[in-house]
Scaffold this motif. Structure first.
Motif, short mmCIF file in Angstrom:
data_model
loop_
_atom_site.label_atom_id
_atom_site.label_comp_id
_atom_site.label_asym_id
_atom_site.label_seq_id
_atom_site.Cartn_x
_atom_site.Cartn_y
_atom_site.Cartn_z
N ALA A 1 21.50 -42.88 -8.14
CA ALA A 1 20.92 -42.56 -7.39
C ALA A 1 20.98 -40.81 -5.97
O ALA A 1 22.26 -41.52 -5.91
CB ALA A 1 19.78 -43.69 -6.64
N LEU B 1 14.13 -48.56 -8.35
CA LEU B 1 15.41 -48.81 -7.96
C LEU B 1 15.18 -50.46 -7.75
O LEU B 1 16.29 -51.52 -8.72
CB LEU B 1 15.66 -48.51 -6.63
CG LEU B 1 16.72 -49.13 -5.53
CD1 LEU B 1 17.81 -48.63 -6.34
CD2 LEU B 1 17.20 -49.16 -4.48
N VAL C 1 22.86 -48.67 -10.69
CA VAL C 1 22.01 -47.39 -10.32
C VAL C 1 22.72 -46.26 -10.16
O VAL C 1 23.30 -45.78 -9.55
CB VAL C 1 20.86 -47.53 -9.27
CG1 VAL C 1 20.20 -46.24 -9.01
CG2 VAL C 1 19.68 -48.65 -10.23
N LEU D 1 15.92 -44.60 -1.06
CA LEU D 1 16.94 -44.42 -2.06
C LEU D 1 18.15 -44.93 -1.25
O LEU D 1 19.09 -46.11 -1.04
CB LEU D 1 17.15 -43.63 -2.65
CG LEU D 1 16.06 -43.54 -3.59
CD1 LEU D 1 16.03 -42.38 -4.75
CD2 LEU D 1 16.06 -44.58 -5.14
#
Length: 380
Positions: free
Chosen positions: A307, A295, A305, A313
């Motif tokens: 995720a 990340l 990103v 995260l």
């Protein structure tokens, strides 16, 4: 802050034996401590002579063993033997152990000022997949024991701290959260994205989706393959590069034979930076992720990103501000990917905001200053 003499015990580093993200995190941690006027000796594996790099003194050993547990016990014994060679005339102030691998060394040195950092847990890495596997039980036992005997504990995210407290009954007041950091300049580079895509046999204007990591159940690459199948059924052509090795690679290659997915295996750092800066979206579909260094690396390159909404995260991504969080599910992952493919302007904005967050919260200097506060509590 008082200057301290610190010993690191870690089974990998960037300059010898390197397995995953732990090598980069521990190495930069040690180098930043030196930059802040501390002395660091780094005990690790390697079939090379001892050396000093960027002020950090590296001491190498060559363990052996019939399995990973025996191997790490052998490594720990060698580390302790080397440690005693450098422990005089001035004793080390802090002994900093990383993950379960050197816990046997922690056991032998438990009367000292010791810190154990959890970068992950065996439960997080394998969960119920390995509940009856003897190595799973042995490694989990070492993690419990390390958490018991270390003077202080650190975890790389609040989620991992909760996991460690739940698994191993570590008291809240014994454990600090010290996040990982990044050196943004290592991951930002000017590349011709079209040229990079052509070099992989891709159309220069087709969106490029990048996955990098271990190709194992924890990291969710199978979820990505299923998601890409859905994406391809619903919209125009996309390209996917899967970088890394792991026990699921052959199976997933067979599953993805009819998809625009290229498996490139292990790649050098330079090629990773080249692909990262050519990518349009970086996908992190992990089932469990204690922190997620990818990340920070993606944000350093100003990349959007998509995720999983798990662990570190979930903590660090601000949904629809600097990234997209999805369920641990192929349909949800496909939705997130498709949305960012369809909205390249928003994807670019998310990446730029991610870089802003890196500069505010994830540079090594401030992180290490926070770590030295933990050191101070350990020696007091």
């Amino acid at each position: 802050m008082e200057s301290r003499k610190v010993a690191f015990f870690c089974w990998e580093s960037m300059y010898a034996e390197r397995v995953g993200g732990l090598a980069r995190a521990a190495t930069h941690l040690a180098e930043t401590l030196v930059n802040q006027n501390h002395e660091v000796h780094f005990f690790t594996r390697g079939n090379i002579p001892d050396q000093t790099i960027k002020g950090v003194s590296y001491h190498y050993c060559q363990p052996s063993g019939k399995n990973i547990v025996e191997y790490c016990d052998s490594m720990s014994a060698s580390m302790v033997d080397q440690f005693y060679l450098y422990d005089t005339p001035h004793r080390f102030d802090v002994l900093h152990f990383h993950d379960w691998h050197p816990v046997q060394a922690l056991h032998r040195l438990q009367d000292r000022n010791t810190i154990l950092t959890f970068h992950s847990t065996e439960y997080g890495r394998n969960g119920n997949q390995s509940g009856d596997w003897w190595e799973y039980r042995e490694i989990s036992g070492k993690e419990w024991y390390g958490g018991l005997i270390a003077k202080r504990i650190t975890a790389v995210s609040a989620s991992l701290k909760k996991e460690v407290m739940w698994l191993y009954n570590v008291p809240d007041e014994k454990c600090d959260v010290i996040p990982n950091g990044v050196v943004p300049g290592e991951f930002r580079a000017a590349v011709d994205s079209g040229e990079v895509k052509r070099s992989y046999g891709m159309h220069p204007y087709a969106p490029l989706i990048l996955f990098i990591g271990r190709i194992v159940y924890q990291k969710g690459p199978d979820l990505l393959i299923e998601a890409i199948r859905k994406v391809c059924q619903e919209r125009g052509h996309v390209n996917v590069v899967v970088a890394g090795e792991g026990d699921m690679r052959q199976f997933l290659q067979e599953q993805a034979q009819d998809l625009p997915v290229t498996f490139v295996g292990y790649i050098a750092d330079s090629e990773y930076v080249r692909l990262l800066n050519a990518a349009d979206i970086v996908v992190i579909p992990s089932r469990n992720e204690p922190f997620g260094l990818v990340l920070l690396e993606a944000w350093s390159a100003e990349k959007c990103v998509v995720a999983s909404n798990v662990g570190g995260l979930s903590e660090n991504i601000d949904a629809f501000v600097n990234g997209v969080k999805v369920d641990v599910d192929p349909e949800s992952l496909a939705w997130g990917i498709s949305m960012m493919v369809d909205e390249p302007g928003n994807a670019g904005a998310f990446g730029k905001r991610g870089r802003t967050k890196v500069d505010r919260f994830f540079l090594w200097g401030p992180i290490v200053r926070k770590l030295t506060e933990t050191y101070a509590r350990t020696v007091s």
